[in-house]
Design a protein around this motif. Structure first.
Motif, mmCIF file in Angstrom:
data_model
loop_
_atom_site.group_PDB
_atom_site.id
_atom_site.type_symbol
_atom_site.label_atom_id
_atom_site.label_comp_id
_atom_site.label_asym_id
_atom_site.label_seq_id
_atom_site.Cartn_x
_atom_site.Cartn_y
_atom_site.Cartn_z
ATOM 1 N N GLY A 147 0.778 -1.228 0.000
ATOM 2 C CA GLY A 147 0.000 0.000 0.000
ATOM 3 C C GLY A 147 0.810 1.279 0.000
ATOM 4 N N GLU A 148 2.115 1.183 0.131
ATOM 5 C CA GLU A 148 2.941 2.388 0.175
ATOM 6 C C GLU A 148 4.045 2.373 -0.879
ATOM 7 O OE1 GLU A 148 2.111 4.871 1.995
ATOM 8 O OE2 GLU A 148 0.506 3.773 3.034
ATOM 9 N N GLY A 149 4.020 1.405 -1.790
ATOM 10 C CA GLY A 149 5.106 1.255 -2.746
ATOM 11 C C GLY A 149 4.821 1.905 -4.087
ATOM 12 N N ARG A 150 5.539 1.429 -5.098
ATOM 13 C CA ARG A 150 5.485 2.005 -6.432
ATOM 14 C C ARG A 150 4.085 1.897 -7.049
ATOM 15 N NH1 ARG A 150 6.732 5.777 -9.967
ATOM 16 N NH2 ARG A 150 7.133 5.034 -12.074
ATOM 17 N N PHE A 151 3.407 0.759 -6.869
ATOM 18 C CA PHE A 151 2.072 0.601 -7.450
ATOM 19 C C PHE A 151 1.120 1.673 -6.914
ATOM 20 C CE2 PHE A 151 -2.257 -1.084 -7.475
ATOM 21 C CZ PHE A 151 -2.403 -1.393 -8.819
ATOM 22 N N SER A 152 1.110 1.838 -5.605
ATOM 23 C CA SER A 152 0.233 2.841 -5.005
ATOM 24 C C SER A 152 0.582 4.236 -5.483
ATOM 25 C CB SER A 152 0.320 2.765 -3.479
ATOM 26 O OG SER A 152 -0.163 1.516 -3.019
ATOM 27 N N GLU A 153 1.860 4.509 -5.628
ATOM 28 C CA GLU A 153 2.297 5.823 -6.114
ATOM 29 C C GLU A 153 1.772 6.082 -7.522
ATOM 30 O OE1 GLU A 153 6.487 7.851 -7.577
ATOM 31 O OE2 GLU A 153 6.536 6.349 -5.974
ATOM 32 N N LEU A 154 1.854 5.066 -8.367
ATOM 33 C CA LEU A 154 1.416 5.215 -9.757
ATOM 34 C C LEU A 154 -0.091 5.460 -9.848
ATOM 35 C CD1 LEU A 154 3.539 2.432 -11.468
ATOM 36 C CD2 LEU A 154 3.668 4.882 -11.963
ATOM 37 N N ILE A 155 -0.867 4.665 -9.124
ATOM 38 C CA ILE A 155 -2.323 4.765 -9.293
ATOM 39 C C ILE A 155 -2.891 5.987 -8.571
ATOM 40 C CG2 ILE A 155 -2.490 2.275 -9.597
ATOM 41 C CD1 ILE A 155 -3.812 2.125 -6.818
ATOM 42 N N ARG A 156 -2.128 6.551 -7.634
ATOM 43 C CA ARG A 156 -2.595 7.755 -6.942
ATOM 44 C C ARG A 156 -2.163 9.039 -7.634
ATOM 45 N NH1 ARG A 156 -0.964 5.392 -0.966
ATOM 46 N NH2 ARG A 156 -2.753 3.975 -0.757
ATOM 47 N N THR A 157 -1.405 8.903 -8.704
ATOM 48 C CA THR A 157 -1.002 10.079 -9.467
ATOM 49 C C THR A 157 -2.229 10.643 -10.182
ATOM 50 O OG1 THR A 157 1.219 9.201 -9.814
ATOM 51 C CG2 THR A 157 0.484 10.952 -11.299
ATOM 52 N N PRO A 158 -2.614 11.877 -9.919
ATOM 53 C CA PRO A 158 -3.836 12.432 -10.522
ATOM 54 C C PRO A 158 -3.839 12.298 -12.047
ATOM 55 C CG PRO A 158 -3.021 13.897 -8.817
ATOM 56 C CD PRO A 158 -1.961 12.846 -9.013
ATOM 57 N N GLY A 159 -4.942 11.750 -12.573
ATOM 58 C CA GLY A 159 -5.121 11.644 -14.018
ATOM 59 C C GLY A 159 -4.350 10.528 -14.685
ATOM 60 N N SER A 160 -3.584 9.734 -13.929
ATOM 61 C CA SER A 160 -2.786 8.676 -14.575
ATOM 62 C C SER A 160 -3.665 7.664 -15.292
ATOM 63 C CB SER A 160 -1.907 7.976 -13.537
ATOM 64 O OG SER A 160 -2.692 7.305 -12.564
ATOM 65 N N TRP A 161 -4.883 7.453 -14.803
ATOM 66 C CA TRP A 161 -5.800 6.485 -15.398
ATOM 67 C C TRP A 161 -6.249 6.895 -16.803
ATOM 68 C CZ3 TRP A 161 -10.361 8.690 -16.783
ATOM 69 C CH2 TRP A 161 -10.682 9.905 -16.159
ATOM 70 N N ARG A 162 -6.113 8.159 -17.156
ATOM 71 C CA ARG A 162 -6.610 8.634 -18.451
ATOM 72 C C ARG A 162 -5.909 7.945 -19.624
ATOM 73 N NH1 ARG A 162 -9.979 12.883 -17.794
ATOM 74 N NH2 ARG A 162 -9.851 14.021 -15.799
ATOM 75 N N HIS A 163 -4.733 7.402 -19.397
ATOM 76 C CA HIS A 163 -3.986 6.737 -20.463
ATOM 77 C C HIS A 163 -4.162 5.224 -20.441
ATOM 78 C CE1 HIS A 163 -2.133 10.613 -21.122
ATOM 79 N NE2 HIS A 163 -1.747 10.655 -19.855
ATOM 80 N N SER A 164 -5.129 4.746 -19.663
ATOM 81 C CA SER A 164 -5.318 3.306 -19.540
ATOM 82 C C SER A 164 -5.754 2.684 -20.863
ATOM 83 C CB SER A 164 -6.381 2.994 -18.479
ATOM 84 O OG SER A 164 -6.636 1.606 -18.437
ATOM 85 N N PRO A 165 -5.089 1.606 -21.297
ATOM 86 C CA PRO A 165 -5.545 0.894 -22.496
ATOM 87 C C PRO A 165 -6.914 0.250 -22.297
ATOM 88 C CG PRO A 165 -3.751 -0.292 -21.416
ATOM 89 C CD PRO A 165 -3.844 1.031 -20.745
#
Length: 259
Positions: A147-165
């Motif tokens: 819950g505190e690693g790289r995965f959480s950092e990536l998905i909590r980045t605002p708007g990162s989901w907009r590029h989801s395939p």
């Protein structure tokens, strides 16, 4: 004589893990595959769906991803890629190769369903998304961690989901699609839900099911509200309906971009 809606447990060995599943219904027609969400999600809360699909003459199955429920493995080692690969492995082992597919995903499994749509193409007859999430492609390979690693950092980045395939996969999907939306969702941002709805509205025969009194955890809601659950199943299996207007109680059918 065995009842068609009777649950049968199974286990499947894959990639060093033993995945626990359950199924119901007759093989050889249509198979519904139900995929739970993250955290403490498991197949257990989805078991009533299996009997509902079986009652409609479908085969249905659900399983625990590794690190969840009765499956082995560590949740911290799971990833979006491993979820997808586990789903493909279980599906290919337990579903007749010619069966049309109904794919249902809760929360994180919204992404997994979209990945499966890309993989199985025209074989997917219907898609059901329940408070779905989609994720940046950068998170695909990254273990979930604690819950505190790289995965959480990536998905909590605002708007990162907009590029989801996942959004493109849903945008090109032309089968039946049902989106279940809770009245209160503190997990999935409303703009994610809007983007998923827009994608499904592009080509799919799309229905939105609003559940005003529900919260994000729709697996629990449907487990405890049989009427809503059966409405959801009915909408997914109503693949021939085209006209706008009410399909079943609480559900509106939206064709193309009119939604």
């Amino acid at each position: 004589m065995t009842r068609m809606d009777e649950l049968t447990g199974f286990s499947y060995a894959y990639d060093g893990e033993r995945l626990s599943g359950a199924s119901a219904g007759p093989a050889g027609r249509t198979t519904a595959v139900l995929l739970h969400g993250a955290g403490n999600g498991s197949k257990e809360r989805l078991l009533p769906f299996l009997t509902d699909f079986a009652a409609q003459g479908c085969r249905a199955l659900a399983f625990d991803f590794s690190g969840h429920g009765d499956s082995t493995g560590a949740l911290a080692e799971l990833s979006l890629r491993r979820r997808y690969e586990q789903a493909v492995a279980v599906l290919d082992a337990h579903v007749p190769a010619d069966d049309p597919l109904v794919l249902v995903g809760f929360s994180m499994s919204g992404q997994t369903v979209a990945d499966l749509v890309r993989h199985y193409g025209d074989r997917v007859a219907a898609v059901g998304l329940c408070a779905p999430a989609v994720y940046t492609p950068e998170a695909w390979e990254v273990p979930f961690g604690t819950g505190e690693g790289r995965f959480s950092e990536l998905i909590r980045t605002p708007g990162s989901w907009r590029h989801s395939p996942a959004l493109e996969a849903l945008r090109t999907y032309a089968g039946r699609a049902v989106l279940a939306v809770p009245g209160t969702d503190t997990i999935i941002p409303p703009e994610v839900t809007e983007a998923v709805q827009e994608a499904l509205s592009a080509r799919a025969r799309y229905t939105r099911l609003d559940l005003p009194d529900a919260e994000h955890w729709l697996g629990l809601w449907f487990r405890d509200h049989a009427g809503d659950r059966r409405d959801f199943v009915a909408a997914l299996l109503d693949g021939e309906r085209r006209a706008a207007g009410p399909v079943v109680s609480g559900i509106g059918d939206h064709g193309g971009k009119d939604s």
